[in-house]
Motif scaffolding. Structure first.
Motif, PDB file in Angstrom:
ATOM      1  N   GLN A  17      98.182 107.162 -39.880  1.00 59.86           N
ATOM      2  CA  GLN A  17      97.080 107.431 -38.866  1.00 59.86           C
ATOM      3  C   GLN A  17      95.945 108.182 -39.604  1.00 59.86           C
ATOM      4  OE1 GLN A  17      97.547 110.880 -36.048  1.00 59.86           O
ATOM      5  NE2 GLN A  17      97.127 109.047 -34.322  1.00 59.86           N
ATOM      6  N   ILE A  18      94.633 107.561 -39.784  1.00 58.33           N
ATOM      7  CA  ILE A  18      93.775 108.023 -40.463  1.00 58.33           C
ATOM      8  C   ILE A  18      92.513 108.552 -39.481  1.00 58.33           C
ATOM      9  CG2 ILE A  18      91.696 107.814 -42.138  1.00 58.33           C
ATOM     10  CD1 ILE A  18      94.000 105.315 -43.226  1.00 58.33           C
ATOM     11  N   ASP A  19      92.038 109.866 -39.764  1.00 58.44           N
ATOM     12  CA  ASP A  19      90.751 110.295 -38.910  1.00 58.44           C
ATOM     13  C   ASP A  19      89.393 109.866 -39.607  1.00 58.44           C
ATOM     14  OD1 ASP A  19      88.793 111.609 -37.948  1.00 58.44           O
ATOM     15  OD2 ASP A  19      90.227 113.429 -37.363  1.00 58.44           O
ATOM     16  N   PHE A  20      88.811 108.961 -38.706  1.00 55.94           N
ATOM     17  CA  PHE A  20      87.350 108.769 -39.195  1.00 55.94           C
ATOM     18  C   PHE A  20      86.416 109.363 -38.341  1.00 55.94           C
ATOM     19  CE2 PHE A  20      89.689 105.001 -41.328  1.00 55.94           C
ATOM     20  CZ  PHE A  20      88.722 104.787 -42.446  1.00 55.94           C
ATOM     21  N   ASP A  21      86.071 110.320 -38.663  1.00 59.41           N
ATOM     22  CA  ASP A  21      84.882 111.244 -38.008  1.00 59.41           C
ATOM     23  C   ASP A  21      85.439 111.289 -36.451  1.00 59.41           C
ATOM     24  OD1 ASP A  21      83.506 111.872 -40.370  1.00 59.41           O
ATOM     25  OD2 ASP A  21      82.461 109.768 -39.983  1.00 59.41           O
ATOM     26  N   GLY A  22      86.644 111.828 -36.189  1.00 56.80           N
ATOM     27  CA  GLY A  22      87.245 112.082 -34.870  1.00 56.80           C
ATOM     28  C   GLY A  22      87.835 110.706 -34.329  1.00 56.80           C
ATOM     29  N   VAL A  23      87.784 109.419 -34.833  1.00 61.17           N
ATOM     30  CA  VAL A  23      88.396 108.383 -34.217  1.00 61.17           C
ATOM     31  C   VAL A  23      89.715 108.061 -34.913  1.00 61.17           C
ATOM     32  CG1 VAL A  23      88.067 105.850 -33.692  1.00 61.17           C
ATOM     33  CG2 VAL A  23      86.091 107.558 -33.416  1.00 61.17           C
ATOM     34  N   LEU A  24      90.684 108.172 -34.387  1.00 64.53           N
ATOM     35  CA  LEU A  24      92.095 107.874 -35.141  1.00 64.53           C
ATOM     36  C   LEU A  24      92.498 106.469 -35.130  1.00 64.53           C
ATOM     37  CD1 LEU A  24      94.067 110.865 -33.416  1.00 64.53           C
ATOM     38  CD2 LEU A  24      92.997 110.785 -35.839  1.00 64.53           C
ATOM     39  N   VAL A  25      92.972 105.932 -36.226  1.00 60.56           N
ATOM     40  CA  VAL A  25      93.154 104.672 -36.362  1.00 60.56           C
ATOM     41  C   VAL A  25      94.339 104.622 -37.302  1.00 60.56           C
ATOM     42  CG1 VAL A  25      90.862 103.713 -36.182  1.00 60.56           C
ATOM     43  CG2 VAL A  25      91.610 104.344 -38.482  1.00 60.56           C
ATOM     44  N   TRP A  26      95.138 103.444 -37.253  1.00 61.49           N
ATOM     45  CA  TRP A  26      96.390 103.259 -37.981  1.00 61.49           C
ATOM     46  C   TRP A  26      96.065 101.957 -38.900  1.00 61.49           C
ATOM     47  CZ3 TRP A  26     100.497 105.973 -38.161  1.00 61.49           C
ATOM     48  CH2 TRP A  26     100.842 107.052 -37.127  1.00 61.49           C
ATOM     49  N   PHE A  27      96.564 102.409 -40.023  1.00 64.04           N
ATOM     50  CA  PHE A  27      96.404 101.494 -41.137  1.00 64.04           C
ATOM     51  C   PHE A  27      97.889 101.264 -41.762  1.00 64.04           C
ATOM     52  CE2 PHE A  27      95.367 100.342 -45.690  1.00 64.04           C
ATOM     53  CZ  PHE A  27      94.429  99.284 -45.569  1.00 64.04           C
ATOM     54  N   ASP A  28      98.363 100.009 -41.762  1.00 63.48           N
ATOM     55  CA  ASP A  28      99.699  99.752 -42.349  1.00 63.48           C
ATOM     56  C   ASP A  28      99.465  99.338 -43.649  1.00 63.48           C
ATOM     57  OD1 ASP A  28     100.685 100.093 -39.905  1.00 63.48           O
ATOM     58  OD2 ASP A  28     100.693  98.110 -39.312  1.00 63.48           O
ATOM     59  N   THR A  29     100.659  99.742 -44.754  1.00 60.37           N
ATOM     60  CA  THR A  29     100.564  99.296 -46.266  1.00 60.37           C
ATOM     61  C   THR A  29     101.764  98.643 -46.658  1.00 60.37           C
ATOM     62  OG1 THR A  29     101.283 101.282 -46.956  1.00 60.37           O
ATOM     63  CG2 THR A  29      98.796 100.988 -46.694  1.00 60.37           C
ATOM     64  N   TRP A  30     101.830  97.627 -47.714  1.00 60.99           N
ATOM     65  CA  TRP A  30     103.063  97.313 -48.090  1.00 60.99           C
ATOM     66  C   TRP A  30     102.668  96.949 -49.507  1.00 60.99           C
ATOM     67  CZ3 TRP A  30      99.892  94.943 -44.515  1.00 60.99           C
ATOM     68  CH2 TRP A  30      99.188  93.905 -44.854  1.00 60.99           C
ATOM     69  N   ARG A  31     103.657  96.611 -50.482  1.00 62.06           N
ATOM     70  CA  ARG A  31     103.362  95.730 -51.661  1.00 62.06           C
ATOM     71  C   ARG A  31     103.331  94.538 -51.462  1.00 62.06           C
ATOM     72  NH1 ARG A  31     101.701  99.946 -54.976  1.00 62.06           N
ATOM     73  NH2 ARG A  31     102.504 101.919 -54.221  1.00 62.06           N
ATOM     74  N   ASP A  32     102.473  93.756 -52.313  1.00 57.86           N
ATOM     75  CA  ASP A  32     102.347  92.425 -52.311  1.00 57.86           C
ATOM     76  C   ASP A  32     103.260  91.908 -53.291  1.00 57.86           C
ATOM     77  OD1 ASP A  32     101.211  92.829 -54.883  1.00 57.86           O
ATOM     78  OD2 ASP A  32      99.051  92.297 -54.018  1.00 57.86           O
ATOM     79  N   ASP A  33     103.317  90.603 -53.607  1.00 57.88           N
ATOM     80  CA  ASP A  33     104.133  89.918 -54.868  1.00 57.88           C
ATOM     81  C   ASP A  33     103.931  90.287 -56.166  1.00 57.88           C
ATOM     82  OD1 ASP A  33     105.522  88.570 -52.690  1.00 57.88           O
ATOM     83  OD2 ASP A  33     104.087  86.574 -53.191  1.00 57.88           O
ATOM     84  N   ASP A  34     102.975  90.765 -56.377  1.00 57.16           N
ATOM     85  CA  ASP A  34     102.413  91.522 -57.750  1.00 57.16           C
ATOM     86  C   ASP A  34     102.624  93.059 -57.622  1.00 57.16           C
ATOM     87  OD1 ASP A  34     101.692  89.069 -58.916  1.00 57.16           O
ATOM     88  OD2 ASP A  34      99.604  89.171 -57.903  1.00 57.16           O
ATOM     89  N   GLY A  35     103.291  93.565 -56.611  1.00 63.24           N
ATOM     90  CA  GLY A  35     103.333  94.979 -56.508  1.00 63.24           C
ATOM     91  C   GLY A  35     102.202  96.032 -56.299  1.00 63.24           C
ATOM     92  N   GLU A  36     101.204  95.349 -55.872  1.00 61.98           N
ATOM     93  CA  GLU A  36     100.014  96.067 -55.726  1.00 61.98           C
ATOM     94  C   GLU A  36     100.168  96.371 -54.279  1.00 61.98           C
ATOM     95  OE1 GLU A  36      97.321  96.710 -57.747  1.00 61.98           O
ATOM     96  OE2 GLU A  36      98.777  95.868 -59.371  1.00 61.98           O
ATOM     97  N   LEU A  37      99.404  97.502 -53.969  1.00 63.03           N
ATOM     98  CA  LEU A  37      99.442  98.056 -52.613  1.00 63.03           C
ATOM     99  C   LEU A  37      98.338  97.130 -51.836  1.00 63.03           C
ATOM    100  CD1 LEU A  37     100.633 100.287 -50.569  1.00 63.03           C
ATOM    101  CD2 LEU A  37      98.621 101.777 -51.338  1.00 63.03           C
ATOM    102  N   THR A  38      98.649  96.875 -50.722  1.00 65.71           N
ATOM    103  CA  THR A  38      97.641  96.102 -49.948  1.00 65.71           C
ATOM    104  C   THR A  38      97.893  96.567 -48.555  1.00 65.71           C
ATOM    105  OG1 THR A  38      96.474  94.017 -49.158  1.00 65.71           O
ATOM    106  CG2 THR A  38      98.952  94.272 -49.426  1.00 65.71           C
ATOM    107  N   GLY A  39      96.980  96.238 -47.470  1.00 61.74           N
ATOM    108  CA  GLY A  39      97.296  96.928 -46.090  1.00 61.74           C
ATOM    109  C   GLY A  39      96.423  96.134 -45.006  1.00 61.74           C
ATOM    110  N   ASP A  40      96.252  96.768 -43.982  1.00 59.06           N
ATOM    111  CA  ASP A  40      95.487  95.920 -42.811  1.00 59.06           C
ATOM    112  C   ASP A  40      95.600  96.990 -41.834  1.00 59.06           C
ATOM    113  OD1 ASP A  40      93.909  94.208 -41.618  1.00 59.06           O
ATOM    114  OD2 ASP A  40      95.199  92.669 -41.517  1.00 59.06           O
TER     115      ASP A  40
END
Length: 87
Positions: A17-40
């Motif tokens: 859960q990330i606070d962008f200047d008072g607006v709370l949004v959710w961002f999900d992360t996972w590791r891709d096939d190369d082990g790099e962190l990615t998200g949406d």
């Protein structure tokens, strides 16, 4: 300045859960096939006329404009920093 307010961990990745200047949004992360962190962004359904939903959608409009791409990269960088410092 954006900052993480809450983290939910699970075996496939984390949700931030990330606070962008008072607006709370959710961002999900996972590791891709190369082990790099990615998200949406977590929220995909928005109610027209709902002020909070419209604010979240404006922040999440990544890939559509320069500000949106900046918000996406900010969320990913916050998640990367959290994961690097909380192993």
């Amino acid at each position: 300045m954006a900052h993480i307010t809450k983290v939910e961990k699970n075996e496939n990745g984390n949700s931030y859960q990330i606070d962008f200047d008072g607006v709370l949004v959710w961002f999900d992360t996972w590791r891709d096939d190369d082990g790099e962190l990615t998200g949406d962004w977590n929220q995909y359904i928005f109610t027209i006329g709902n002020e909070q939903d419209e604010k979240v959608r404006a922040i999440q409009d990544a890939h559509n404009d320069e500000v949106g791409a900046y918000n996406y990269m900010t969320a990913l960088e916050l998640a990367e920093s959290y994961e690097a410092n909380n192993k």
